[in-house]
Design an enzyme around this catalytic site. Structure first.
Site, PDB file in Angstrom:
ATOM      1  N   GLU A 145       0.853  -1.189   0.000  1.00 11.59           N
ATOM      2  CA  GLU A 145       0.000   0.000   0.000  1.00 11.59           C
ATOM      3  C   GLU A 145       0.888   1.237   0.000  1.00 11.59           C
ATOM      4  OE1 GLU A 145      -3.042   0.088   3.015  1.00 11.59           O
ATOM      5  OE2 GLU A 145      -3.031   2.273   3.112  1.00 11.59           O
ATOM      6  N   GLU A 150      -2.676  11.530   2.888  1.00 16.53           N
ATOM      7  CA  GLU A 150      -3.692  11.300   3.919  1.00 16.53           C
ATOM      8  C   GLU A 150      -3.699  12.509   4.842  1.00 16.53           C
ATOM      9  OE1 GLU A 150      -4.541   6.978   5.334  1.00 16.53           O
ATOM     10  OE2 GLU A 150      -2.352   7.196   5.248  1.00 16.53           O
TER      11      GLU A 150
END
Length: 267
Positions: A145, A150
């Site tokens: 990932e 974010e």
């Protein structure tokens, strides 16, 4: 973000909303893959949608129900809107959208540039990220990932993170704009910024407005990072609550939107 999937690809049409951006006029032929979001609807040749709540709130105990409705994802004036809303829907109190290129586009190595404005607020968790194309066969974290962007709650801070299997043990490594190599980059994440992600055989690096906020060495599978030498696909989503932002949500903020002017990939 992380790990559960289901898919749907019903048509999503445009809806009205205020925005303050227009995509740069550059020929699409220059890019290995791109989406300028210049049409009247989301291009379903490029994107699909995860639907529902996923297992354990998409692995993060999130509270939203992801839909493919125009109320949660639409294009207007050259900008993609991913909208989190406070509403009772399918047993949940919030809705949002999670878009992905899984099964439609994946790549290995290249430069990604995206112009994005992010939502903030207590309990809000927007992300622009990637998962390994082999997710369905090897699962997470073995697929790898890459979290390019974010943000959580009301922090004006961007996080960049890698997650991988590390043999039989899970591993993660990340940095952020608040303190990277003894430098801090002050920014208002609710405004449009240019985010860049570079990926080659040696390094993965992440930038906002040319400030590097994350770097990881992957040359020779350093740190058992072989996952990052295989193709990945994109995801865009706005989560409500979860393990990272916590479980207090300010309902006065809704609707709350992530705005994406463009995403461009150069090989």
């Amino acid at each position: 973000m992380t790990i559960e999937f289901s898919s749907s690809s019903e048509t999503v049409s445009s809806s009205s909303s205020e925005t303050t951006s227009s995509s740069s006029e550059e020929p699409a032929a220059e890019y290995f893959w791109n989406d300028e979001f210049d049409g009247e609807s989301i291009d379903l040749n490029k994107w699909t949608f995860d639907i529902g709540t996923g297992a354990s709130g998409w692995g993060n105990n999130e509270w939203e129900y992801y839909t493919d409705r125009k109320e949660n994802a639409y294009v207007k004036d050259g900008v993609l809107h991913i909208r989190a809303q406070k509403e009772d829907y399918e047993g949940q109190k919030y809705t949002s959208a999670r878009m992905l290129t899984k099964g439609k586009f994946a790549f290995k190595y290249g430069t990604v540039e995206a112009r994005i404005a992010l939502p903030t607020g207590k309990g809000i968790w927007p992300a622009f990220w990637m998962l390994g194309e082999n997710f369905d066969t090897v699962g997470w974290p073995a697929c790898g990932e890459i979290d390019i962007i974010e943000a959580v709650n009301s922090e004006n801070k961007i996080y960049g993170t890698n997650h991988w299997a590390n043999g039989t043990e899970y591993a993660t490594y990340g940095n952020n704009t608040g303190d990277y190599r003894n430098q801090k980059f002050d920014l208002d994440i609710t405004q449009f910024h240019t985010y860049k992600f570079t990926w080659d055989e040696k390094y993965i690096r992440m930038f906002v407005d040319d400030f590097m906020y994350h770097e990881i060495l992957i040359e020779g599978n350093e740190g058992d990072t072989e996952e990052f030498h295989k193709p990945f696909f994109f995801l865009l989503n706005v989560a409500v609550a979860g393990n990272w932002p916590g479980f207090e949500v300010d309902d006065s903020q809704f609707p709350n939107e992530m705005l994406v002017d463009y995403i461009r990939v150069i090989k």
